[in-house]
Design a protein around this motif. Structure first.
Motif, PDB file in Angstrom:
ATOM      1  N   TRP A 174      33.025  82.577  82.935  1.00 20.55           N
ATOM      2  CA  TRP A 174      33.208  83.552  81.844  1.00 20.55           C
ATOM      3  C   TRP A 174      34.683  83.830  81.597  1.00 20.55           C
ATOM      4  O   TRP A 174      35.133  83.875  80.453  1.00 20.55           O
ATOM      5  N   ALA A 225      36.372  80.817  79.910  1.00 17.53           N
ATOM      6  CA  ALA A 225      35.970  80.730  78.503  1.00 17.53           C
ATOM      7  C   ALA A 225      36.610  81.841  77.678  1.00 17.53           C
ATOM      8  O   ALA A 225      36.972  81.636  76.513  1.00 17.53           O
ATOM      9  N   ARG A 226      36.770  83.025  78.261  1.00 18.51           N
ATOM     10  CA  ARG A 226      37.412  84.116  77.530  1.00 18.51           C
ATOM     11  C   ARG A 226      38.847  83.758  77.157  1.00 18.51           C
ATOM     12  O   ARG A 226      39.306  84.034  76.037  1.00 18.51           O
ATOM     13  N   VAL A 285      38.773  81.316  74.274  1.00  9.77           N
ATOM     14  CA  VAL A 285      38.483  81.986  73.007  1.00  9.77           C
ATOM     15  C   VAL A 285      39.696  82.775  72.541  1.00  9.77           C
ATOM     16  O   VAL A 285      40.047  82.773  71.360  1.00  9.77           O
ATOM     17  N   GLY A 296      35.112  88.894  72.629  1.00  2.21           N
ATOM     18  CA  GLY A 296      35.298  87.991  71.495  1.00  2.21           C
ATOM     19  C   GLY A 296      36.048  88.663  70.370  1.00  2.21           C
ATOM     20  O   GLY A 296      36.470  89.817  70.471  1.00  2.21           O
ATOM     21  N   GLN A 309      33.700  84.505  67.225  1.00  6.28           N
ATOM     22  CA  GLN A 309      33.657  83.663  68.407  1.00  6.28           C
ATOM     23  C   GLN A 309      33.622  84.568  69.635  1.00  6.28           C
ATOM     24  O   GLN A 309      34.487  85.433  69.801  1.00  6.28           O
ATOM     25  N   VAL A 340      32.311  85.012  74.009  1.00  7.12           N
ATOM     26  CA  VAL A 340      31.820  84.474  75.272  1.00  7.12           C
ATOM     27  C   VAL A 340      30.980  85.572  75.919  1.00  7.12           C
ATOM     28  O   VAL A 340      31.388  86.740  75.973  1.00  7.12           O
ATOM     29  N   PHE A 358      28.815  80.385  75.106  1.00  6.02           N
ATOM     30  CA  PHE A 358      29.777  80.552  74.022  1.00  6.02           C
ATOM     31  C   PHE A 358      28.977  80.649  72.735  1.00  6.02           C
ATOM     32  O   PHE A 358      28.110  79.812  72.462  1.00  6.02           O
ATOM     33  N   CYS A 364      31.825  73.789  69.964  1.00  2.00           N
ATOM     34  CA  CYS A 364      30.923  74.105  71.072  1.00  2.00           C
ATOM     35  C   CYS A 364      31.049  73.085  72.202  1.00  2.00           C
ATOM     36  O   CYS A 364      31.120  73.435  73.386  1.00  2.00           O
ATOM     37  N   MET A 415      34.410  73.565  73.990  1.00  3.41           N
ATOM     38  CA  MET A 415      34.403  74.723  74.865  1.00  3.41           C
ATOM     39  C   MET A 415      33.738  74.388  76.197  1.00  3.41           C
ATOM     40  O   MET A 415      34.251  74.739  77.271  1.00  3.41           O
ATOM     41  N   THR A 418      35.857  74.235  79.761  1.00  9.85           N
ATOM     42  CA  THR A 418      35.455  75.147  80.833  1.00  9.85           C
ATOM     43  C   THR A 418      35.104  74.375  82.097  1.00  9.85           C
ATOM     44  O   THR A 418      35.533  74.740  83.211  1.00  9.85           O
TER      45      THR A 418
END
Length: 701
Positions: free
Chosen positions: A544, A547-548, A551, A613, A630, A632, A643, A679, A682, A686
Motif C-alpha cells: 500500500w 503504491a501510494r 500515485v 488518492g 486515482q 490506492v 489500485f 493499471c 502500477m 509495485t
C-alpha cells in the motif's frame, strides 16, 4: 418656535435615551433569534415593488448589499382585529415607537393621522434626520419610502393580519440598502446601525402588542436575506486596503517559506483521521454544517505554529478537511476546510491567538468571522480531556483510543453553542514525506462566506505561500519538476505551466454524469489488485505504501501515451499540472488542476478501507472535459490492496479541424489503452519495488 424647542428637548434627552436603548439591546435585541428568510438563492431586487416620485431614494440610489428584513410578532389576548389595530397605529405612530430613541414628526400633511402622501422626519440620536413618505395605505397596512437625505434607500411596510386562532400577526418588512458610503460602513462593516435598527423594530413590535391590548406570544421573529446588486462598485470595500497589506504579507511569508523549506508557519504536523458528527443547534442558521444531522469523514492536521519543542508554549493549530454532503442539485460532494488555532474563549479573547503548552484541555477558534445570512459567526472546537503537547506522545494517545472534541459556534458577541462532535482516530502519521496543505478559500464551507478584509488578506497570503511551498524542497530547491532536454524547452514549459493559473476548469463539476451516454459522457472504473499485506493498518514499505508513492508522483502513467511535463510539488487541492500527451510523434500540452486529495478510512459494505488518492480536472484548452480519480486502497480486515482508476470524460470543443478529426477517430481507443497500461504498470512497479526490498533484506542478512 414650538417645534424648535421640541427638537431641543429631544436632543437634551437623547443621551439618557441612548443609555436606555443600549440597556434594552443588551437584554433583548442582542439575543434576539435571527434567521435567514430563505434557504435558496437571494431575492431579485428588480422584482420588488418600488415607488417613484419627487425626492424618493430607491434601491438603485443606495450603496452596498440589499437587505430584506422581516420582523414578526404573534399577538394573543387582543380585543382588536387587524383593521382596528392599524387604524389605532395610524392615529399616532409614536405610540409604538421607542420615543426615547426614535420619534416620528410629521412635516407634510394636514391630518394628524397617517395618510397617503404624508411625509415624516424620523429623529434619532446623532446628526441624522430620516425623511420618509407614505406611498401605500390600505385598511391592514401602510408603506413608507425613504427620501433624499435618509441613511437608507428603499421601502418599509407595516401590516397586520387576523389569524385563525383569534389572534393577530403584526409584521414589519423592509427592502433597503445603505443610503451612502458612511452608512454602509456603519451598517455592514461596523454594524452599529444594524443593531440600532434591530432594537428599534423589535421594540416597536412589542409596543404594538401592548397597543392592541394583548401580549406577544413568544419572541419577535427576525428573518433576513442579503443580496448583492450586480454591477455595484460604489461601496467602500476592504479590498482597497487588503490588497497592499496582503501583498506585503505575502512577500514576507514567501521569503520565510523559502528559508524554512516550504512552510513559514506550522512546519511539521501530525495527521489523523477525523469524523464530524453533526447534531445541529437550537436555532436555524441556513448553513448545512450547523443545521444538519450527519456524520462526515475527513482528516485533521495538528501542528505547532512556530515549531517550538513541546515544553515551550506555542500557538497550536487544528486544520480540518472533510467531504460535504451532495447538494440538492445532485452534484458531486465538495471538499470543505476549516483552520482553527488556540485562542481565548471570551468575547474579546476569541479574536486573539493564545499560546498553549498542551493540546488539551483547550479551546480552538477560527479567529476570523464568517457570514451566515446577515450575521457574523465564529466556529471553534473544545478539547475537554488532557492531551500532551509532544506530537509523539499525542500519537500514542490517539493509538490508545479516539480523541473527542466538541464543535461549537457563536456570534461575535454571543455565547458558544455546541453543534456536533469531532472525533480524531488513528492511524496517526506525520506529513513530512507529502506535506498536507490547507486553504479554506479553495474549499469553502457551504453556506458560510469569509467576512471582512482580513479574510482577503489571509487568502492572498495563503495563495502566495503555498505557491512558493509547492516549488521548494526541504533544502530550498525546486522539487517535482520535470527536467526537459534543454533550457529553451524548460522555459517554454514553464511559461505554459504559469499560464494555467488563469484558466478555469472547462466543465461544471456539479454536472458529473451518473451514467454514460448523456451528452457524450464516458464513465470508466478500473480496479487493479496489488500484492497482499497482513490485515490491519498499512505496513511500512509495504504494498500500500509503495503504491501510494507511485500515485502521488504520477508514476503509474505510461510515458509513451501521457506523462507529467511540469508540476511543482505533490498533489494539493488547487495545484496545477501540465501534462504532455503523445500520439504518433505529435505532442499536446494539456492543463489540469487538482480537485481533492483523499487520505482517510471509509466504510464500504460494512468493511473498513484505508484510502489515499487524488483527482484532477481538465482546464480550458484541454482536449477533453472531465475528471480522473486515482486511489490506492487497503481492506483492513483481509489485507487486500488495490489500485483504482475512475474517470468521466467527453470530447471538448476543439477548434483545429485536423485535431478534432483525429481525436474523434483515436481519442477514445487511446484513452482506454492508457487506463489499461496504467493499471498494469502500477502492478509491475509495485511488485518490482517489493522484490527489490526483499533482495535488499536478504543481502543485508
Amino acid at each position: 418656535m414650538r417645534r424648535r424647542w421640541r427638537q431641543r428637548a429631544r436632543t437634551a434627552r437623547w443621551p439618557a435615551g441612548a443609555g436606555i436603548a443600549l440597556w434594552r439591546w443588551l437584554r433583548t435585541a442582542r439575543t434576539a433569534r435571527r434567521e435567514r428568510l430563505r434557504t435558496g438563492p437571494g431575492f431579485d431586487p428588480a422584482r420588488l415593488p418600488q415607488h417613484g416620485g419627487d425626492r424618493v431614494q430607491g434601491l438603485r440610489q443606495g450603496v452596498g448589499p440589499v437587505y430584506q428584513r422581516r420582523y414578526t410578532v404573534r399577538i394573543v389576548g387582543s380585543d382588536l382585529d387587524a383593521p382596528a389595530l392599524m387604524d389605532r397605529l395610524r392615529a399616532d405612530v409614536n405610540t409604538a415607537s421607542p420615543v426615547e430613541f426614535a420619534v416620528f414628526d410629521k412635516i407634510s400633511g394636514s391630518s394628524p393621522r397617517l395618510e397617503l402622501g404624508d411625509e415624516y422626519d424620523v429623529h434619532m440620536p446623532g446628526p441624522w434626520h430620516l425623511p420618509v413618505r407614505v406611498v401605500e395605505r390600505t385598511p391592514r397596512s401602510f408603506r413608507l419610502a425613504t427620501l433624499q437625505g435618509h441613511i437608507e434607500a428603499g421601502e418599509i411596510e407595516f401590516r397586520a393580519k387576523d389569524t385563525e386562532d383569534g389572534g393577530l400577526r403584526f409584521t414589519i418588512e423592509s427592502w433597503t440598502r445603505s443610503g451612502d458610503r458612511l452608512a454602509d460602513v456603519l451598517y455592514d462593516r461596523v454594524r452599529m446601525a444594524k443593531e440600532m435598527q434591530l432594537h428599534m423594530w423589535t421594540h416597536f413590535c412589542c409596543r404594538v402588542a401592548e397597543l392592541a391590548g394583548g401580549r406577544p406570544a413568544g419572541d419577535v421573529e427576525v428573518l433576513t436575506e442579503r443580496t448583492e446588486l450586480a454591477g455595484d462598485s460604489s461601496r467602500i470595500d476592504g479590498r482597497h486596503l487588503a490588497g497592499p497589506v496582503a501583498g506585503a504579507l505575502a512577500r514576507a511569508f514567501t521569503a520565510l517559506a523559502k528559508a524554512r523549506g516550504g512552510r513559514p508557519l506550522h512546519p511539521r504536523g501530525l495527521v489523523l483521521d477525523a469524523t464530524l458528527r453533526l447534531s445541529g443547534t437550537s436555532r436555524f442558521w441556513g448553513v448545512p454544517l450547523l443545521d444538519d444531522t450527519a456524520e462526515l469523514r475527513g482528516v485533521a492536521r495538528l501542528s505547532r505554529a512556530i515549531g517550538l519543542p513541546s515544553p515551550f508554549p506555542d500557538v497550536l493549530g487544528l486544520a480540518l478537511r472533510w467531504r460535504q454532503p451532495a447538494g440538492t442539485d445532485g452534484g458531486e460532494p465538495a471538499t470543505a476546510e476549516l483552520l482553527l488555532a488556540t485562542t481565548g474563549h471570551g468575547r474579546l479573547g476569541r479574536h486573539l491567538l493564545r499560546p498553549a503548552a498542551r493540546w488539551g484541555p483547550g479551546f480552538y477558534g477560527c479567529l476570523l468571522p464568517y457570514t451566515a445570512g446577515d450575521r457574523h459567526v465564529l466556529l471553534g472546537a473544545v478539547a475537554r480531556r488532557a492531551l500532551p503537547g509532544d506530537p509523539a506522545a499525542l500519537a500514542r494517545v490517539a493509538g490508545e483510543g479516539p480523541i473527542p472534541m466538541d464543535l461549537v459556534v457563536a456570534t461575535e458577541l454571543g455565547p458558544w453553542e455546541r453543534f456536533g462532535e469531532l472525533v480524531l482516530t488513528r492511524p496517526a502519521r506525520t506529513d513530512d514525506p507529502v506535506p498536507v496543505r490547507f486553504n479554506p478559500a479553495w474549499h469553502p464551507i457551504q453556506g458560510l462566506r469569509p467576512a471582512g478584509p482580513l479574510q482577503q488578506v489571509r487568502r492572498r497570503s495563503y495563495d502566495a505561500v503555498q505557491e512558493a511551498g509547492r516549488g521548494t524542497s526541504p533544502t530550498g530547491r525546486r522539487k517535482g519538476t520535470a527536467q526537459p532536454s534543454g533550457p529553451r524547452k524548460h522555459r517554454r514549459l514553464q511559461r505554459l505551466f504559469e499560464g494555467l493559473r488563469d484558466r478555469p476548469v472547462n466543465f461544471e463539476v456539479r454536472d458529473r454524469p451518473e451514467s454514460a451516454g448523456p451528452s457524450g459522457w464516458h464513465i470508466d472504473d478500473r480496479r487493479q489488485p496489488l500484492p497482499l499485506e497482513r490485515p490491519g493498518p498499512p505496513e511500512p514499505e509495504g504494498s500500500w505504501e509503495i503504491a501510494r508513492r507511485l500515485v502521488r508522483d504520477y508514476e503509474f502513467a505510461d510515458p509513451r501515451i501521457i506523462r507529467r511535463a511540469y508540476r511543482t510539488g505533490g498533489p494539493e487541492p488547487g495545484a496545477d499540472m501540465l501534462l504532455e500527451a503523445r500520439f504518433f510523434g505529435l505532442r499536446f500540452h494539456l492543463g489540469v488542476r487538482v480537485g481533492d486529495v483523499v487520505d482517510t478510512v471509509v466504510e464500504q459494505d460494512g468493511r473498513q478501507v484505508r484510502v489515499w488518492g487524488w483527482n484532477y480536472r481538465t482546464l480550458d484548452g484541454h482536449l477533453e472535459h472531465g475528471q480522473m480519480d486515482q486511489e490506492v486502497r487497503k481492506w483492513l480486515d483481509t489485507g487486500e490492496v488495490e489500485f483504482r482508476l475512475r474517470a468521466f470524460s467527453r470530447a471538448a470543443d476543439i477548434r483545429d479541424p485536423v485535431v478534432r478529426l483525429g481525436f474523434a477517430l483515436f481519442g477514445r481507443p487511446t484513452q482506454l489503452e492508457y487506463q489499461r497500461r496504467a493499471c498494469r504498470r502500477m502492478a509491475d512497479l509495485t511488485e518490482a519495488a517489493l522484490a527489490a526490498r526483499r533482495t535488499a533484506r536478504a543481502s543485508g542478512g
